[in-house]
Design an enzyme around this catalytic site. Structure first.
Site, mmCIF file in Angstrom:
data_model
loop_
_atom_site.group_PDB
_atom_site.id
_atom_site.type_symbol
_atom_site.label_atom_id
_atom_site.label_comp_id
_atom_site.label_asym_id
_atom_site.label_seq_id
_atom_site.Cartn_x
_atom_site.Cartn_y
_atom_site.Cartn_z
ATOM 1 N N GLU B 155 0.856 -1.189 0.000
ATOM 2 C CA GLU B 155 0.000 0.000 0.000
ATOM 3 C C GLU B 155 0.890 1.235 0.000
ATOM 4 O O GLU B 155 1.824 1.350 0.800
ATOM 5 C CB GLU B 155 -0.903 -0.024 1.245
ATOM 6 C CG GLU B 155 -1.845 1.160 1.292
ATOM 7 C CD GLU B 155 -3.098 0.915 2.120
ATOM 8 O OE1 GLU B 155 -3.478 -0.255 2.313
ATOM 9 O OE2 GLU B 155 -3.717 1.900 2.561
ATOM 10 N N ARG B 156 0.592 2.142 -0.925
ATOM 11 C CA ARG B 156 1.424 3.336 -1.102
ATOM 12 C C ARG B 156 2.878 2.968 -1.377
ATOM 13 O O ARG B 156 3.799 3.649 -0.925
ATOM 14 C CB ARG B 156 1.337 4.263 0.107
ATOM 15 C CG ARG B 156 -0.079 4.567 0.559
ATOM 16 C CD ARG B 156 -0.925 5.137 -0.531
ATOM 17 N NE ARG B 156 -2.291 5.431 -0.065
ATOM 18 C CZ ARG B 156 -3.281 5.741 -0.899
ATOM 19 N NH1 ARG B 156 -3.096 5.778 -2.203
ATOM 20 N NH2 ARG B 156 -4.479 6.014 -0.428
ATOM 21 N N ASN B 198 -3.350 -1.351 7.654
ATOM 22 C CA ASN B 198 -4.681 -1.834 7.284
ATOM 23 C C ASN B 198 -4.575 -3.356 7.197
ATOM 24 O O ASN B 198 -4.050 -3.895 6.227
ATOM 25 C CB ASN B 198 -5.121 -1.250 5.941
ATOM 26 C CG ASN B 198 -5.315 0.249 6.031
ATOM 27 O OD1 ASN B 198 -5.940 0.763 6.947
ATOM 28 N ND2 ASN B 198 -4.748 0.984 5.064
ATOM 29 N N LYS B 277 -3.865 0.340 14.011
ATOM 30 C CA LYS B 277 -4.653 1.431 13.429
ATOM 31 C C LYS B 277 -6.098 1.127 13.788
ATOM 32 O O LYS B 277 -6.734 0.294 13.155
ATOM 33 C CB LYS B 277 -4.447 1.456 11.909
ATOM 34 C CG LYS B 277 -5.296 2.473 11.157
ATOM 35 C CD LYS B 277 -4.957 2.480 9.650
ATOM 36 C CE LYS B 277 -5.827 3.487 8.897
ATOM 37 N NZ LYS B 277 -5.500 3.546 7.453
ATOM 38 N N GLU B 281 -10.367 5.031 9.339
ATOM 39 C CA GLU B 281 -10.596 4.699 7.931
ATOM 40 C C GLU B 281 -11.165 3.294 7.767
ATOM 41 O O GLU B 281 -10.769 2.543 6.877
ATOM 42 C CB GLU B 281 -9.300 4.856 7.128
ATOM 43 C CG GLU B 281 -8.786 6.299 7.145
ATOM 44 C CD GLU B 281 -7.536 6.521 6.310
ATOM 45 O OE1 GLU B 281 -6.801 5.549 6.070
ATOM 46 O OE2 GLU B 281 -7.302 7.675 5.896
ATOM 47 N N ARG B 314 -1.800 4.127 16.729
ATOM 48 C CA ARG B 314 -1.799 5.297 15.848
ATOM 49 C C ARG B 314 -2.926 6.274 16.202
ATOM 50 O O ARG B 314 -4.052 5.867 16.492
ATOM 51 C CB ARG B 314 -1.898 4.870 14.384
ATOM 52 C CG ARG B 314 -0.661 4.058 13.983
ATOM 53 C CD ARG B 314 -0.738 3.602 12.550
ATOM 54 N NE ARG B 314 -0.272 4.591 11.602
ATOM 55 C CZ ARG B 314 -0.936 4.989 10.527
ATOM 56 N NH1 ARG B 314 -2.150 4.518 10.287
ATOM 57 N NH2 ARG B 314 -0.426 5.873 9.708
ATOM 58 N N ARG B 331 -11.384 17.903 10.012
ATOM 59 C CA ARG B 331 -10.532 16.722 10.170
ATOM 60 C C ARG B 331 -9.231 17.054 10.897
ATOM 61 O O ARG B 331 -8.709 16.231 11.649
ATOM 62 C CB ARG B 331 -10.245 16.139 8.792
ATOM 63 C CG ARG B 331 -9.180 15.077 8.804
ATOM 64 C CD ARG B 331 -9.117 14.362 7.480
ATOM 65 N NE ARG B 331 -7.877 13.606 7.331
ATOM 66 C CZ ARG B 331 -7.570 12.882 6.282
ATOM 67 N NH1 ARG B 331 -8.414 12.804 5.258
ATOM 68 N NH2 ARG B 331 -6.435 12.211 6.214
ATOM 69 N N ASP B 360 -2.398 14.503 6.507
ATOM 70 C CA ASP B 360 -1.880 13.213 6.068
ATOM 71 C C ASP B 360 -0.657 13.385 5.177
ATOM 72 O O ASP B 360 -0.780 13.243 3.962
ATOM 73 C CB ASP B 360 -2.985 12.451 5.322
ATOM 74 C CG ASP B 360 -2.616 10.995 5.093
ATOM 75 O OD1 ASP B 360 -1.688 10.505 5.755
ATOM 76 O OD2 ASP B 360 -3.251 10.347 4.249
ATOM 77 N N GLU B 388 4.167 9.128 -0.893
ATOM 78 C CA GLU B 388 2.752 9.078 -1.262
ATOM 79 C C GLU B 388 2.276 10.406 -1.833
ATOM 80 O O GLU B 388 1.624 10.442 -2.872
ATOM 81 C CB GLU B 388 1.909 8.696 -0.044
ATOM 82 C CG GLU B 388 0.415 8.683 -0.339
ATOM 83 C CD GLU B 388 -0.420 8.242 0.853
ATOM 84 O OE1 GLU B 388 0.158 7.917 1.910
ATOM 85 O OE2 GLU B 388 -1.661 8.222 0.720
ATOM 86 N N GLU B 497 6.991 21.527 -3.574
ATOM 87 C CA GLU B 497 5.935 22.334 -2.952
ATOM 88 C C GLU B 497 5.521 23.470 -3.884
ATOM 89 O O GLU B 497 4.333 23.787 -4.012
ATOM 90 C CB GLU B 497 6.449 22.912 -1.623
ATOM 91 C CG GLU B 497 5.422 23.761 -0.891
ATOM 92 C CD GLU B 497 6.007 24.442 0.360
ATOM 93 O OE1 GLU B 497 7.245 24.511 0.482
ATOM 94 O OE2 GLU B 497 5.208 24.904 1.202
ATOM 95 N N TRP B 527 -13.684 12.845 2.628
ATOM 96 C CA TRP B 527 -12.428 12.689 3.357
ATOM 97 C C TRP B 527 -12.046 13.896 4.213
ATOM 98 O O TRP B 527 -11.035 13.854 4.926
ATOM 99 C CB TRP B 527 -11.297 12.355 2.385
ATOM 100 C CG TRP B 527 -11.525 11.037 1.708
ATOM 101 C CD1 TRP B 527 -12.090 10.837 0.481
ATOM 102 C CD2 TRP B 527 -11.226 9.733 2.222
ATOM 103 N NE1 TRP B 527 -12.157 9.489 0.209
ATOM 104 C CE2 TRP B 527 -11.636 8.784 1.259
ATOM 105 C CE3 TRP B 527 -10.655 9.275 3.410
ATOM 106 C CZ2 TRP B 527 -11.497 7.415 1.456
ATOM 107 C CZ3 TRP B 527 -10.515 7.895 3.599
ATOM 108 C CH2 TRP B 527 -10.932 6.988 2.630
#
Lengths: 665, 665
Positions: B155-156, B198, B277, B281, B314, B331, B360, B388, B497, B527
């Protein structure tokens, strides 16, 4: 098929769509118990006999036809009926179907059934002639043999898996296909292409290794008067044949296709032909060899011609790697630019298959100018029964009113013919069925498949009358059910249009899967579908005077009509013009106020549907009722999301408040 | 591991990263051929001996240590060196490493190697003490055992598959893991979590059926001083244990975890602990039972405590089903709102693991206020080595300058401690390696992994000096290579950036995969990451006075600094304030002109890189050079796309032209 004519097998719980196995629970099913005498030899006649017997009619000898309630017999030459046509004569004691050919007998039988279930003859005593407006009435399946990692088993399928394939292979049990073939025959479909126009490696082998399986499918369809077609890859000589090229002018390539066609015909004597998506969205095609699409299509056509096969060559050719910064390219122009110059260059057994609009099955587009531009070519009109851009069979959207508008469009103005009259290559549509219990995910989406077949047969049919037929066949003659469904579906296409992309601008859907709103989802993409909204206005200038010139692809009077802000129809305004948000529509509203008003109204309309449907509980199959209830709830949620995203987007961009002060976020 | 200390196996073509197998081609590799005497018993000492021998040093008996060039020996108690620490004394004839414990000997050995390859001692003669700033220096792998349908094997992950797993199972051949463990040891990493936070069904079984395989992995890591951790699912008592609940206050649940931990320790005596986690999510957690996160974490911690295990819990807890229309939810506030009230309630062997920013891993966020808010808790800072949101290892982005800024942040103002000093739970980061030939996709991304380890050990290290080390180890002492890489990487984070989301507003990435621009991609999503751009302005009002109040989560002076437009740093302006496009920054530029200027400048900077890199051809491995060239071309393409989409978006929305008249679409 079992002896009683009704398919049986693994999935007898499947919904019968509009052909109930038994007429007993249909009011006015006047055929039950009647005697029928059918004259004719051959498979299709046997099909009709079996079907009639299974539904409770009493078969009698032709010798005893004089006493039969229903007689099916060949027409006289003087009747001049084509092989698929029939005449239906209702007397006081007897009904006679006189057919031009075996298919005419089949279609006549289903017409009898349709009228019986509606407690008709609604046209009264006397004779009606029934002749298809189009010789080719086709459904394309975008089914994959192997589950595609992104697109799944059925590309743009919203009704489960394929009824033909199950993860990697053709199904052994074709019970469901048999049911499907009967349903299609009942609405006059006579051609089916059984695999996705995007031909992946596994699917390419349908043409070779899988021919025995394809022949099994074709055998089922043949029993119901339907010929089977395959989508093929233009690169097949390279990828399957081991040749170094697929250049249509290469003799080895031509031979490979001829031999391949021969092998297919040796297995499937009535094989329909090839469907080809060439040079389109990454599919291979003749451009790689500097050949024209006519050269590509004709090469394939010549391989099929000796056996009566067709090539359906799709005109969906455009640059799908467009740079959004490039304002000089207009995807809408592409099909015309590629194909109009080739008019007259295609062989007789080539059909150029043209999507109804210049983009891609949007809820609202102008009718494609390719069709009137190619009068010397057999052009087919391509529709989409599967609801790719119209709510994925989660939203109740009855598409017949849209199709009727398209078919009625008069490209040369009020005095000219309708589109339906100049389409010489028939009607094609992408199917919406899958292995779902109700076939179509949303049970009410069955009506779209039904209506498609009926309009392909007779484009002058009234969408509301078609819906009456479908309701009577599916639910019987319950007036409250009929009225409820009409109240949900009659305006559903316009309602869907009202809460989604406004004024013909299209493509505000999520790029992932095409469900739900994403106003800028395609705005900076390579796909060529932009709306150019800025703080002052929105729309695509496709005029000849200042835009891409697309409007000039139409014959008069439309080129002038679309060109001018004075005459362009409101519903296509943003397809043809970039205008300020304060531009006033013919309706009297400004563009931005129109956007707000239609989006609030669309949701209000959707919010009324659950109560309408709830009132029908107990009047139909409970599982079907529950399924529709669930989908109406999702439609409501989704419509609110559409309303709020679209309204917020334009409010933030324009800064113009809603005249009525409603909530915009 | 084979006897010569250098792993061998299927993939000997894999790039060695910063530990070349042979020092012969490194200038100034002064260790080669020298004699070394190592005092100490046990596996880690054997590891050092093998590694030294493999790199060409001559092992001599401790008895002959007086004549050795290098001596590795235990420190005196008076040196007060911790078990991982060491002192390095360089004399004119001899170098002595005095270690506090076996790990200190290992890290001392790699420090020798680092300095030797740089033709140092760059600190000159005398003694330097080396002590890790953090006891826990960890890498988390988001690796899946089974390939996830959407997220893939990692993942990622942007560097191929997992080095631990191969589609559905643990790898048999751990050669690559052995290399990796050595690389990690060389930069001081001492903890590795080997599976995705996850935890899917397949991965949950690492805790049970797969323990023998996990033990094999742990054995490899143990040889290099690294303890192995597992990510676990809070629902494991339900899903694996067959209990009816995973309520942390349920005795059966507590027993299940205790027994499970015992089984793990019976197999892996130095098992590191669990990473969790929870309630995040979609992952299960204690909220389902009305329990706090302290109750959840402590329950697990008590199962591990008897054997010295840790829980990494986390703090990434927020409402990921937010309604974009709801302006009252922020958030950014969530982690503080959930965790700050629990400060002091966590057991000693719980580490609360906090992402560096409140959202994130964006290229620019303020430092999370959770860390200063939880002084009575062991809080770990979580960074992301895998890129990511910083270009997927297709863009050259050296992250050490960002991390250094974060570590240097003084939450209580100029007189207070740096973040690095108040983080008592260590440093954690998500790894960026995979089974790619160069480990990290982009070869220059190796520098991020290297720098992460070095900063976790010593947060006061200068990013440019770390880069010097990495370049010397990886490419030798070629000054042109060094200068070229510095010129590509030194400003690369700020360059990235500059051409992506402006002024701290974040999340203008494509929702599909987080690569490439989509200005409104998250604007109407659930999100919770919005920018609220309209025709007048942009940004999120997170002030106490008129906004979400997030600024008030900081201690003084930051709460006041962020609250006020007078004092908020330019680079975080839009994270804290909604301002008109015409708002003037401290820099003197307006917001919209700043956006235009930085996006043009960012692309200009990126356009210079290919020539810089091209000049280094022939000075390094050709395959590595070619790989970087390819990625720089993609970075250029992508940066142009970012520039044009961002600038066009704000031009269309604001209507304010670029002062310098450059092309905006």
């Amino acid at each position: 098929m079992p002896a009683d004519g009704i398919p049986e097998g693994e999935d007898m719980t499947v919904h019968p769509m509009w052909l109930p196995d038994d007429l007993a629970d249909r009011e006015g099913a006047g055929l039950r118990g009647r005697s029928i005498a059918i004259t004719g030899e051959g498979d299709l006649f046997e099909t009709v006999r079996r079907d009639a017997a299974a539904l409770g009619l009493r078969l009698v000898d032709v010798a005893g036809a004089d006493g039969a309630d229903v007689v099916v017999e060949p027409a006289d030459a003087a009747d001049a009926l084509g092989p698929e046509s029939f005449a239906l004569t209702r007397g006081t004691d007897r009904t006679v179907v006189r057919y031009g050919g075996a298919s005419g007998a089949l279609y006549g039988w289903f017409q009898l059934l349709r009228e019986a279930v509606q407690a008709q003859p609604h046209r009264g005593l006397g004779t009606t002639r029934h002749e298809p407006a189009h010789e080719l009435r086709m459904l394309d399946h975008w089914d994959n043999v192997a589950v595609h990692p992104v697109m799944g088993q059925v590309e743009r399928g919203y009704a489960g898996g394929s009824i033909f394939y199950d993860d990697g292979r053709l199904r052994d049990d074709l019970t469901r296909v048999e049911r499907y073939a009967r349903l299609l025959a009942s609405i006059g479909i006579n051609r089916v292409a059984i695999n996705n126009v995007n031909v992946h490696a596994r699917e390419a082998r349908l043409l070779t290794d899988d021919l025995p399986g394809v022949a099994r499918l074709a055998g089922v369809f043949r029993g119901w008067g339907i010929r089977t077609h395959l989508s093929v890859s233009f690169a097949a000589p390279l990828t399957l044949g081991g040749l170094g090229t697929s250049d249509p002018l290469d003799e080895a390539v031509q031979e490979w296709w001829a031999e391949t066609a021969d092998r297919v015909y040796a297995t499937i004597p009535d094989f329909g032909g090839f469907v080809v998506k060439a040079d389109s969205e990454g599919q291979p095609g003749p451009f790689a060899y500097g050949r024209s699409h006519a050269e590509g299509a004709n090469m394939l056509a010549r391989a099929l011609a000796p056996r009566g096969g067709m090539v359906h060559w799709r005109a969906f050719v455009y640059n799908h790697r467009q740079d959004w910064r490039d304002r000089s390219t207009d995807r809408a122009r592409a099909a015309y630019d590629h194909f109009a110059p080739l008019d007259g260059h295609f062989d007789d057994n080539v059909v150029v298959q043209v999507k109804y609009g210049p983009l891609d099955f949007q809820a609202r587009e102008p009718v494609s100018p390719v069709i009137p531009a190619m009068r010397a070519t057999r052009v087919a009109l391509e529709l989409q029964v599967t609801q790719e851009y119209t709510g994925h069979q989660l939203h109740a959207v009855y598409l017949a009113p849209q199709w009727r508008e398209i078919l009625d469009f008069r490209p040369f103005g009020d005095d000219g013919p309708r589109l339906a009259e100049i389409v010489r290559g028939g009607i094609v549509a992408v199917s919406n069925v899958g292995d779902d219990e109700f076939w179509t995910g949303h049970p009410l989406a069955q009506a779209n498949l039904y209506a498609y077949g009926r309009l392909a047969w007779d484009p002058s049919l009234d969408p509301a009358a078609i819906l009456d037929e479908w309701i009577a066949l599916t639910f019987g003659m319950d007036e409250r059910v009929r009225d409820g469904i009409h109240s949900i579906l009659d305006e559903s296409w316009r309602t869907y249009e009202s809460y989604t992309a406004p004024l013909g601008v299209g493509f505000m859907v999520s790029p992932q899967g095409h469900y739900g709103p994403a106003v800028d989802g395609y705005e900076y993409s390579p796909w060529g579908t932009y709306h150019f909204a800025d703080r002052d206005g929105i729309g695509v200038d496709r005029t000849v005077a200042t835009g891409t010139g697309y409007a000039g692809q139409y014959p008069s009077p439309w080129r002038e009509s679309y060109e001018s802000l004075e005459t362009v129809p409101d519903e296509l305004l943003l397809f043809f013009h970039h205008v300020p948000y304060t531009h006033r529509l013919h309706s009297g509203s400004t563009v931005v106020q129109h956007i707000y008003d239609t989006h609030f109204a669309g949701v209000e309309a959707v919010e009324k549907l659950p109560a309408v449907w709830a009132a029908l509980e107990g009047r139909m199959d409970a599982a079907l009722h529950a399924r529709v209830s669930d989908r109406l709830a999702e439609q409501r949620r989704s419509a609110v999301e559409w309303r709020d995203q679209i309204n917020t987007y334009f409010w933030r961009k324009s800064g113009i408040p809603d005249e009525r002060g409603r909530t915009i976020y």
